[in-house]
Design an enzyme around this catalytic site. Structure first.
Site, PDB file in Angstrom:
ATOM      1  N   HIS A 257       0.818  -1.200   0.000  1.00  0.00           N
ATOM      2  CA  HIS A 257       0.000   0.000   0.000  1.00  0.00           C
ATOM      3  C   HIS A 257       0.858   1.258   0.000  1.00  0.00           C
ATOM      4  CE1 HIS A 257      -3.295   2.705   0.843  1.00  0.00           C
ATOM      5  NE2 HIS A 257      -4.006   1.760   0.254  1.00  0.00           N
ATOM      6  N   PRO A 258       0.522   2.213  -0.870  1.00  0.00           N
ATOM      7  CA  PRO A 258       1.418   3.346  -1.067  1.00  0.00           C
ATOM      8  C   PRO A 258       1.263   4.481  -0.059  1.00  0.00           C
ATOM      9  CG  PRO A 258      -0.369   3.451  -2.638  1.00  0.00           C
ATOM     10  CD  PRO A 258      -0.606   2.232  -1.795  1.00  0.00           C
ATOM     11  N   CYS A 259       0.389   4.340   0.940  1.00  0.00           N
ATOM     12  CA  CYS A 259       0.078   5.522   1.744  1.00  0.00           C
ATOM     13  C   CYS A 259       1.277   6.046   2.529  1.00  0.00           C
ATOM     14  CB  CYS A 259      -1.102   5.245   2.669  1.00  0.00           C
ATOM     15  SG  CYS A 259      -0.825   3.884   3.795  1.00  0.00           S
ATOM     16  N   ARG A 260       2.235   5.173   2.832  1.00  0.00           N
ATOM     17  CA  ARG A 260       3.386   5.643   3.604  1.00  0.00           C
ATOM     18  C   ARG A 260       4.593   5.895   2.711  1.00  0.00           C
ATOM     19  NH1 ARG A 260       4.187   7.741   7.648  1.00  0.00           N
ATOM     20  NH2 ARG A 260       5.933   6.486   8.368  1.00  0.00           N
ATOM     21  N   HIS A 261       4.448   5.627   1.437  1.00  0.00           N
ATOM     22  CA  HIS A 261       5.611   5.696   0.550  1.00  0.00           C
ATOM     23  C   HIS A 261       6.239   7.079   0.525  1.00  0.00           C
ATOM     24  CE1 HIS A 261       8.140   4.628  -2.887  1.00  0.00           C
ATOM     25  NE2 HIS A 261       7.898   5.856  -3.309  1.00  0.00           N
TER      26      HIS A 261
END
Lengths: 283, 341
Positions: A257-261
């Site tokens: 999941h990219p939310c913390r990328h």
């Protein structure tokens, strides 16, 4: 798919439709990538690690803000030969994640840290964030083909053909399959070599790249995405790593999941800046 | 050479297939929107690349793009995938049946012979020299059960059988067979070949080394012009196999071509393999094979009516030919609706 995830996707889809793609670089400030930076970084990956290539995916899913022939990046047939449990031990022993800033890793985080030399995983596989792409099965049964089907016992097979001069088994010039597995690290279990297709898409909402995993078992049959989760550290399964529709390919695939990328990239960039290195998207 | 002795029969590692989920999705939509109950053979495209990892072989991959699009508008994409170094196109034929019974009733032996005959004819007509990918032609038979979303299938990679089989004289990592200067020259030439979009997906080629250790990679059709002006001439191919003691499957039909077109009895072959996308002379192999023809049978070889026997139905790990995959989870609309609720 849980309801909250659905609502979030609907919301995200709407935002993606009404906001223009990012055109101004905010790579250094926020750790996010504009569309052109994504393409630049992708071109660079393809030229430095030629096992990666750009693909256009399903025509109906094509994103208009990306060139038709550069919709996403993919590398196929990345093997995994080791068991997750043994990697986990070494991993803890080596102090976990380390920052790698050599060019092949594209400034991402190598999760395996020092025991890298012992790993059989391709390290041209840029691992991201906190995913242990250990890609190994830790459960024996998991590796059998859970995709259903299997072979039906009542099917008459090649062996039953009488006029068998086209049988591969009877051909002296065919290397028989037992030899094929002799290369495995241990002979006790020939089932361990899963392979993965790893793809990187651009997530317009988070303005980051996003990594997807598609698994195959040792006889190159598709793995159910849930089984891919068993290859991921349990700390991350279903939290950082979820199973969703791939933006360019049919079916459900495991994804980081990219939310913390963005935040993680920002951290990496700060480290680079503090070392006096000017971060660029294609490095 | 661990398990292959000099003078023993040259054994080839079978090709493996890997069918992507996208392939079955597109086949389903083709079937529903366009084909209906028409079960005539469909030309498809498989993709492969040289082995890129010392521990796992590459396979022939079937993707969504392997099938024609059901909307007819996407011919441009197939054009762009040409020249993709990770996707060397291989022509194949799909026989999709309408019932499980007819799928099981397919006469695989004669199907295999039919495809082998196409390869044999391409060798004799010279087509295989212009477009070498036809040497790796394959067959896929399937039954798409769109009520249960199960896909039954089986793949064959027809290989012409040399009788008697070729014997192995020598097989070594390329880095040991070449001098270090030659190895470096071959490595550079291969990388150049692989980096040019004109040649990247050309899986069979010639490797020449002159007396100054310079190396060039050339197209198969240059063989006549080429054979006299170089010190060493090897027949190279993209080897999907990773094993150190065996060449991969594509060499079989290549040897048949070399023998029947150019009548060579002793062949130096080069199994081209990569590491992380770059030519690797430690993983690549060079071997020498001897092809013998018993007295009185020489005429047969020249006779293209006389198709050699063929083998090639892929076996899975239970040593069965049939495979089945269920995609109900990602394709069945009722299940999708339930999981979405």
């Amino acid at each position: 798919m849980v309801l909250s995830q659905r609502i979030h996707e609907a919301f995200k889809g709407t935002v993606e439709r009404i906001t223009a793609p990012r055109t101004v670089s905010a790579f250094k400030e926020k750790g996010v990538l504009s569309v052109s930076e994504f393409i630049l970084a992708g071109d660079n990956l393809v030229s430095k690690c030629p096992t990666w290539s750009w693909e256009s995916g399903e025509p109906s899913k094509r994103k208009s803000y990306l060139p038709a022939e550069k919709q996403f990046l993919i590398t196929r047939n990345v093997p995994c030969l080791r068991r997750a449990a043994s990697i986990e031990e070494e991993y803890e022993g080596a102090g976990g994640e380390v920052l790698v800033d050599n060019e092949d890793n594209d400034g991402w985080l190598a999760t395996h840290g020092k025991p890298k030399d012992k790993l059989d995983d391709d390290d041209n596989l840029p691992s991201m964030e906190a995913l242990e792409i250990s890609m190994n099965s830790n459960v024996h049964q998991s590796i059998s083909n859970h995709f259903g089907g299997e072979e039906e016992e009542d099917i008459p097979d090649m062996a039953e053909y009488e006029e068998s001069n086209s049988l591969i088994e009877a051909d002296p010039a065919t290397l028989q399959p037992t030899y094929l597995v002799a290369h495995e690290p241990d002979d006790d279990n020939i089932l361990r070599t899963r392979t993965y297709d790893v793809s990187i898409t651009y997530d317009k909402y988070y303005q980051t790249p996003r990594v997807w995993l598609t698994g195959y078992d040792e006889s190159r049959m598709l793995l159910q995405p849930e089984l891919v989760l068993e290859d991921v550290s349990q700390d991350h399964a279903r939290k950082t790593v979820t199973i969703e529709d791939h933006p360019h390919l049919p079916g459900k695939h495991a994804s980081i999941h990219p939310c913390r990328h963005g935040a993680v990239m920002k951290k990496i960039i700060d480290v680079l800046v503090s070392r006096g290195v000017e971060p660029e998207v294609d490095k | 050479m661990a398990n292959q002795q000099a003078g023993s029969i040259l054994q080839f590692a079978p090709f493996q297939s890997a069918v992507d989920e996208g392939f079955w999705h597109r086949l389903s939509s083709l079937k529903l929107n366009k084909l209906g109950i028409d079960d005539s053979p469909i030309p498809i495209t498989g993709f492969y690349a040289p082995c890129t990892h010392s521990q796992v072989s590459n396979h022939l991959t079937l993707l969504m793009e392997s099938l024609p699009s059901d909307s007819d508008e996407e011919s441009s994409v197939t054009a762009t995938s040409h020249g993709n170094r990770n996707r060397c196109s291989v022509p194949g034929t799909l026989y999709n049946t309408n019932t499980l019974e007819s799928f099981r009733a397919i006469d695989r032996e004669s199907l295999l012979k039919e495809e082998a005959k196409k390869i044999w004819e391409d060798i004799h007509s010279g087509k295989a020299i212009d477009d070498s990918a036809v040497l790796s032609r394959f067959v896929l038979i399937s039954f798409a059960d769109l009520k249960k979303w199960n896909f039954h299938y089986s793949v064959a990679f027809p290989a012409l059988v040399l009788n008697p089989p070729a014997t192995l004289v020598d097989l070594r990592p390329a880095s040991q067979w070449f001098s270090s200067q030659e190895a470096e020259a071959v490595r550079a030439a291969c990388n150049e070949w692989r980096n040019s979009s004109a040649t990247a997906d050309e899986p069979f080629f010639l490797v020449s080394i002159d007396s100054n250790s310079n190396s060039t990679i050339r197209h198969l059709k240059d063989w006549e012009a080429f054979q006299n002006d170089c010190q060493k001439l090897l027949f190279g191919f993209y080897d999907p196999c990773h094993l150190q003691n065996n060449p991969g499957w594509p060499l079989r039909n290549f040897l048949a071509l070399i023998f029947s077109r150019w009548n060579l009895k002793s062949v130096h072959f080069f199994c081209y393999r990569e590491n992380r996308g770059f030519a690797d002379m430690g993983l690549s192999l060079v071997g020498e094979a001897l092809i013998t023809v018993p007295q009185g049978r020489a005429a047969e070889i020249g006779d293209h009516q006389c198709v050699p026997n063929a083998v090639g139905w892929e076996l899975n790990k239970q040593r069965k030919v049939y495979r089945c995959i269920s995609l109900a989870k990602s394709m069945d609309p009722t299940r999708l609706a339930i999981s979405a609720a």
